[in-house]
Design a protein around this motif. Structure first.
Motif, PDB file in Angstrom:
ATOM      1  N   GLU A   6       0.821  -1.198   0.000  1.00 26.66           N
ATOM      2  CA  GLU A   6       0.000   0.000   0.000  1.00 26.66           C
ATOM      3  C   GLU A   6       0.862   1.259   0.000  1.00 26.66           C
ATOM      4  O   GLU A   6       1.971   1.256   0.534  1.00 26.66           O
ATOM      5  N   SER A  19      -5.622   9.637  -1.886  1.00 22.80           N
ATOM      6  CA  SER A  19      -5.778   8.500  -2.774  1.00 22.80           C
ATOM      7  C   SER A  19      -4.766   7.445  -2.390  1.00 22.80           C
ATOM      8  O   SER A  19      -3.557   7.701  -2.382  1.00 22.80           O
ATOM      9  N   SER A  21      -3.050   3.634  -2.978  1.00 22.12           N
ATOM     10  CA  SER A  21      -2.787   2.652  -4.022  1.00 22.12           C
ATOM     11  C   SER A  21      -2.371   1.340  -3.390  1.00 22.12           C
ATOM     12  O   SER A  21      -1.751   1.317  -2.327  1.00 22.12           O
ATOM     13  N   ALA A  23      -0.359  -1.880  -4.779  1.00 26.08           N
ATOM     14  CA  ALA A  23       0.392  -2.470  -5.882  1.00 26.08           C
ATOM     15  C   ALA A  23       0.624  -3.939  -5.591  1.00 26.08           C
ATOM     16  O   ALA A  23       1.008  -4.312  -4.479  1.00 26.08           O
ATOM     17  N   ARG A  72      -9.708  -0.488 -10.120  1.00 27.65           N
ATOM     18  CA  ARG A  72      -8.538  -1.322 -10.329  1.00 27.65           C
ATOM     19  C   ARG A  72      -8.078  -1.236 -11.780  1.00 27.65           C
ATOM     20  O   ARG A  72      -8.883  -0.984 -12.685  1.00 27.65           O
ATOM     21  N   ALA A  78      -2.840  -3.057 -10.048  1.00 31.46           N
ATOM     22  CA  ALA A  78      -3.036  -2.044  -9.021  1.00 31.46           C
ATOM     23  C   ALA A  78      -4.511  -1.819  -8.723  1.00 31.46           C
ATOM     24  O   ALA A  78      -5.369  -1.969  -9.604  1.00 31.46           O
ATOM     25  N   TYR A  80      -6.970   1.106  -6.492  1.00 29.19           N
ATOM     26  CA  TYR A  80      -6.921   2.456  -5.945  1.00 29.19           C
ATOM     27  C   TYR A  80      -8.131   2.711  -5.051  1.00 29.19           C
ATOM     28  O   TYR A  80      -9.239   2.251  -5.349  1.00 29.19           O
TER      29      TYR A  80
END
Length: 128
Positions: A6, A19, A21, A23, A72, A78, A80
């Motif tokens: 994250e 925001s 993310s 990964a 996504r 990824a 989000y």
């Protein structure tokens, strides 16, 4: 096997946005639903949002519905989480998790037990 990382956490004032993310590594990312959970100090880990493997279905807790969105990009491995209108109650460590929820009913996406892989978390702090 999926590894999750994250990013995007930080300090923001109430009413602001962040925001996050998530990964992922691993060739089978598109096979997994992804959930976001959060845990505040002294509290249980709670469901925030989830998205199914192809991005066609999303789920939100009542506390974030209308303020948060999840998306996504399977080509980028990824997911989000866009968080708007943040308030101090949103302060927590946020985790993303991956699980194979194919065939499960929608309520299953809220259950931590349905997810097999977890990231280390990212801190979100909302100041008043």
């Amino acid at each position: 096997q999926v590894q999750l990382v994250e990013s995007g956490g930080g300090l923001v004032q109430a009413g602001g946005s962040l925001s996050l993310s998530c990964a992922a590594s691993g060739r089978t990312f598109s096979s997994y639903a992804i959930g976001w959970f959060r845990q505040a100090p002294g509290k249980k880990r709670e469901f925030v949002a989830a998205i199914n493997r192809n991005g066609g279905s999303t789920y939100f807790s009542d506390s974030v519905k209308g303020r948060f969105t999840i998306s996504r990009d399977n080509a980028k491995n990824a997911v989000y989480l866009q968080m708007n209108s943040l308030n101090v109650e949103d302060t927590a460590v946020y985790y993303c998790a991956a699980g194979d929820l194919t065939g499960y009913y929608s309520g299953s996406f809220q259950l931590t037990s349905r997810y097999d892989y977890w990231g280390q978390g990212t801190q979100v702090t909302v100041s008043s």
